[in-house]
Design an enzyme around this catalytic site. Sequence first.
Site, mmCIF file in Angstrom:
data_model
loop_
_atom_site.group_PDB
_atom_site.id
_atom_site.type_symbol
_atom_site.label_atom_id
_atom_site.label_comp_id
_atom_site.label_asym_id
_atom_site.label_seq_id
_atom_site.Cartn_x
_atom_site.Cartn_y
_atom_site.Cartn_z
ATOM 1 N N SER A 32 0.834 -1.189 0.064
ATOM 2 C CA SER A 32 -0.109 0.134 -0.080
ATOM 3 C C SER A 32 0.922 1.389 -0.018
ATOM 4 O O SER A 32 0.243 2.219 -0.550
ATOM 5 C CB SER A 32 -0.754 0.165 1.227
ATOM 6 N N ASP A 37 -3.072 6.449 12.018
ATOM 7 C CA ASP A 37 -2.186 5.643 10.924
ATOM 8 C C ASP A 37 -0.942 6.329 10.769
ATOM 9 O O ASP A 37 -0.772 7.737 10.057
ATOM 10 C CB ASP A 37 -3.099 5.717 9.518
ATOM 11 N N HIS A 47 1.022 5.212 6.669
ATOM 12 C CA HIS A 47 0.808 5.701 5.142
ATOM 13 C C HIS A 47 0.836 7.293 5.271
ATOM 14 O O HIS A 47 1.131 8.041 6.349
ATOM 15 C CB HIS A 47 -0.582 5.163 4.869
#
Length: 421
Positions: free
Chosen positions: A146, A397, A400
């Site tokens: 990702s 998070d 990311h």
Amino acid sequence: MKAAPPSSASVFRSPYFFTMTALFLFMTILYNEDYHAYLRSSWTTSELSCFVSGRNKGEKLPFAVGEADNSCDVFSGRWVWDDDRPLYNEAECSYLYSPLCDKFGNPDTDYQHWRWQPKACSLPSFNVSVVLETLRGKRMMYVGDSLNVGQFYSMVCLVQKFIPSSAKSFSTRFNRSLRIFRAKDYNATIEFYWAPYLLESNADDPLVHHIEKSDRIVRKDSINTHGDNWKGADILVFNTYYWWMTGLNIKILQGTFYDQNREIEEVAIEEAYRMAMKNLAWWINENMDPNATRVFFTTLSPVHENATQWGGDAKGNCYNETVRIDDEKGKYSGLDNDKNVMKVIGEEFAKSRYPITLLNITQLSSYRKDAHVSVYNKRKWSPLTPEEIADPATYADCVHWCLPGLPDTWNELLFAKLLYP
């Protein structure tokens, strides 16, 4: 008559023998010490240098328009404020479905305005016209997890606003494992292929891939499972790291996932990762044409899940962090980066006959605790709930990155090394 060669006894009695032997032993010890010191220091988070393995001196690589200044390491530098950034806005890129930090309420936008400035030179400006002409008639493919998805969407957003709506498209294949942006007038595609381990694994479903760390399984020597879908690409950008960092041994499947009785062996992370790098280097050498194609490997993307790394609270992380980590001496590298794994990358790629260009984004990204998604994102298909947002220690998070943001710099570096290796 030719003189007879000296006997071994006469050689050993020669006064030069002891001198030469001592010199040889001294050089051997010195070389070994230097070599092992090199291995200890090289390929670490802070010292991993850019290199092009398998490249002969003076060799012109495909897509290159010039050579980089050897005195300048573009991955060593500092972040400087730039009023002309970001290079695009979130609302301008309709293809960007995640992360959407602005949409989900991030009050800070300063993180979008920082530009990477190498110490001894400047990066060439990201010229979309040059990029599209470079990609004319070509396939560019990002492969990995990702974090590479983020770099893929960054590249799409960087170029798409200069292309008329009728001349561009976006599609998916293989249950979204393959995502394709097409610039029709250029007959060019920018693609992403989901393969978090590069090898076949039980995390290969791009939509449902949440696997507990203790349950993750990687199939041994299975690079062709995914690699068959990479063939035909002209530029490949690989990454894999985060999924390996389980804190546990990695489960390696000896047979196939279809076997009724699976044979699974647990091996150390470094050993498993080395297997993947050997597989990748083999696949590249077997399937890529060094006279027409280019391969890049992006180093690990750092996380900022522990604020004590930069002197913060023990319960803190990237949440509410709006300034960069100050590291004038260039010694900060974070605590979450496995330097032994970083060494494996260099050791294995150094053996490759095919020129692989390493993109060392690790150190420059480690300073950017301000640029993560944090709580301004969504879990699965919906935004975080108010309760989740109120618990950033659990739900922020810090892996990311927001877009526009840091991955745009990764792509600037990518094209700098593509055009000026």
